[in-house]
Design an enzyme around this catalytic site. Structure first.
Site, PDB file in Angstrom:
ATOM      1  N   GLY A  45       0.799  -1.214   0.000  1.00 55.98           N
ATOM      2  CA  GLY A  45       0.000   0.000   0.000  1.00 55.98           C
ATOM      3  C   GLY A  45       0.833   1.266   0.000  1.00 55.98           C
ATOM      4  O   GLY A  45       0.477   2.258  -0.645  1.00 55.98           O
ATOM      5  N   ARG A  94       9.022  -3.873  10.674  1.00 52.83           N
ATOM      6  CA  ARG A  94      10.047  -4.760  10.133  1.00 52.83           C
ATOM      7  C   ARG A  94      10.957  -4.048   9.132  1.00 52.83           C
ATOM      8  O   ARG A  94      10.629  -2.990   8.576  1.00 52.83           O
ATOM      9  CB  ARG A  94       9.394  -5.963   9.441  1.00 52.83           C
ATOM     10  CG  ARG A  94       8.560  -5.583   8.241  1.00 52.83           C
ATOM     11  CD  ARG A  94       7.944  -6.789   7.555  1.00 52.83           C
ATOM     12  NE  ARG A  94       7.070  -6.381   6.459  1.00 52.83           N
ATOM     13  CZ  ARG A  94       6.727  -7.166   5.452  1.00 52.83           C
ATOM     14  NH1 ARG A  94       7.171  -8.407   5.398  1.00 52.83           N
ATOM     15  NH2 ARG A  94       5.913  -6.720   4.506  1.00 52.83           N
ATOM     16  N   SER A 144       0.797  -8.246   2.544  1.00 47.78           N
ATOM     17  CA  SER A 144       0.503  -9.350   3.456  1.00 47.78           C
ATOM     18  C   SER A 144      -0.061  -8.829   4.772  1.00 47.78           C
ATOM     19  O   SER A 144      -0.015  -7.632   5.067  1.00 47.78           O
ATOM     20  CB  SER A 144       1.795 -10.133   3.744  1.00 47.78           C
ATOM     21  OG  SER A 144       2.749  -9.286   4.382  1.00 47.78           O
ATOM     22  N   SER A 254      15.618  -4.147 -11.895  1.00 51.36           N
ATOM     23  CA  SER A 254      15.076  -4.782 -10.696  1.00 51.36           C
ATOM     24  C   SER A 254      13.596  -5.025 -10.908  1.00 51.36           C
ATOM     25  O   SER A 254      12.904  -4.187 -11.497  1.00 51.36           O
ATOM     26  CB  SER A 254      15.286  -3.897  -9.460  1.00 51.36           C
ATOM     27  OG  SER A 254      14.604  -4.422  -8.341  1.00 51.36           O
ATOM     28  N   VAL A 256      11.572  -5.488  -8.291  1.00 44.81           N
ATOM     29  CA  VAL A 256      10.898  -5.091  -7.052  1.00 44.81           C
ATOM     30  C   VAL A 256       9.952  -3.919  -7.327  1.00 44.81           C
ATOM     31  O   VAL A 256      10.351  -2.920  -7.930  1.00 44.81           O
ATOM     32  CB  VAL A 256      11.923  -4.695  -5.974  1.00 44.81           C
ATOM     33  CG1 VAL A 256      11.208  -4.237  -4.695  1.00 44.81           C
ATOM     34  CG2 VAL A 256      12.842  -5.872  -5.663  1.00 44.81           C
ATOM     35  N   ASP A 260       3.249  -3.246  -7.629  1.00 45.32           N
ATOM     36  CA  ASP A 260       2.715  -2.082  -6.919  1.00 45.32           C
ATOM     37  C   ASP A 260       2.648  -0.866  -7.838  1.00 45.32           C
ATOM     38  O   ASP A 260       1.703  -0.065  -7.751  1.00 45.32           O
ATOM     39  CB  ASP A 260       3.594  -1.756  -5.709  1.00 45.32           C
ATOM     40  CG  ASP A 260       3.569  -2.861  -4.661  1.00 45.32           C
ATOM     41  OD1 ASP A 260       2.551  -3.567  -4.581  1.00 45.32           O
ATOM     42  OD2 ASP A 260       4.560  -3.009  -3.939  1.00 45.32           O
TER      43      ASP A 260
END
Length: 316
Positions: A45, A94, A144, A254, A256, A260
């Site tokens: 998000g 985290r 998650s 990348s 990553v 999103d």
């Protein structure tokens, strides 16, 4: 409090500080000397909110945050110009870690489970969405669920959003995704692996995976399904039609944040009132643009706008 009128409020229940770096090669036992570390806000998000904001839309972030990492996350998002509403938790936010091996170009992504939330802590996020729902254009729930949060959390959010007349965009997986779809959402963005897990079917052919995505629409589980297929492109399906687009040939720095970025651009375009096929083209461009950015940097607006005219969306 800042007005959220017309905003896409992006909820991230398991945010992170994402640390990325590189090393010559990855081998066991040896000390791996790494290059300089780059830190970014992480969690689905938060990434979506950043992309919406970068493209000129109204994106805000809601997330639980604790400890030094949570404080850094909040400050980083605010410095980027986002309205970032962090709800305090007792445990620490985290950190995740991504390393690129320069000899092969392979990426290694180490993802921690996240802090354990109490019922009061996770319920505060639902209450905040409910409080602001009358002002919002979209609620985006992505990523998650951390330990302590029930698997039906997104289903509760879906029911509340429907009651308030707010469009919920969901990007998750596993039991949390399955429960939310039983409640019904506006838009869901699974990848092929997530769709296979959801259906329990191998979905070995294009005909099969399209039929599985269409079934989500036909059964009222989602008004719109955006099925991402990696280097095979993506499908977008609704009751009004179905469209497909091939992946753009770009040099990958990348992977990553590509998903999103896809969701962020899709939501941004829909915010502007664009029709679904046009929003789909912006999403494809943003997903491809993210591949050009090293580490966890997400898509850059100039790359998105350069690539968007190259996307070919056709009726499927």
């Amino acid at each position: 409090m800042t007005s959220l009128a017309g905003t896409a409020l992006c909820l991230t229940m398991n945010p992170s500080v994402d640390v990325s770096t590189h090393t010559d090669r990855v081998v066991p036992a040896d000390k791996l000397r790494c290059g300089p570390a780059q830190r970014d806000a992480g969690g689905g998000g938060l990434n979506v909110a950043r992309v919406v904001h970068r493209l000129g839309g109204r994106g805000s972030a809601l997330f639980p945050a604790g400890g030094a990492a949570g404080q850094w996350l909040t400050q980083h998002l605010e410095q980027a110009g986002l309205f970032a509403h962090a709800l305090p938790i007792a445990q620490d936010t985290r950190e995740n870690f991504t390393v690129q091996a320069q000899d092969t170009g392979a990426e290694y992504r180490f993802v921690l489970p996240g802090p354990t939330l109490t019922e009061d802590e996770w319920q505060a996020n639902l209450d905040a969405v409910d409080q602001w729902s009358s002002e919002l254009s979209f609620v985006v729930a992505s990523g998650s669920l951390p330990p302590g949060v029930p698997a039906d959390f997104y289903a509760r959010l879906a029911r509340a959003a429907r009651q308030r007349g707010v469009r919920l965009v969901l990007d998750s997986s596993g039991p949390a995704l399955a429960a939310a779809l039983q409640a019904g959402v506006f838009l869901v963005k699974p990848n092929l692996r997530e769709l296979r897990e959801l259906t329990g079917l191998p979905l070995a052919t294009a005909v099969e995976w399209r039929a599985a995505a269409q079934a989500l629409v036909d059964h009222g589980q989602a008004d719109v399904v955006a099925l991402t297929l990696g280097d095979r492109g993506a499908l977008l399906l609704s009751r009004d039609g179905a469209w497909q687009a091939e992946a753009l040939p770009v040099e990958v720095a990348s992977s990553v944040g590509a998903g999103d970025s896809f969701v962020g651009a899709l939501v941004w375009s829909l915010q502007q009132g664009d029709p679904l096929p046009q929003a789909f083209s912006w999403a494809m461009a943003a997903g491809s643009a993210a591949l050009l950015t090293p580490g966890t940097g997400l898509c850059q607006p100039q790359d998105v706008r350069r690539l968007q005219p190259l996307v070919q969306v056709i009726a499927a």
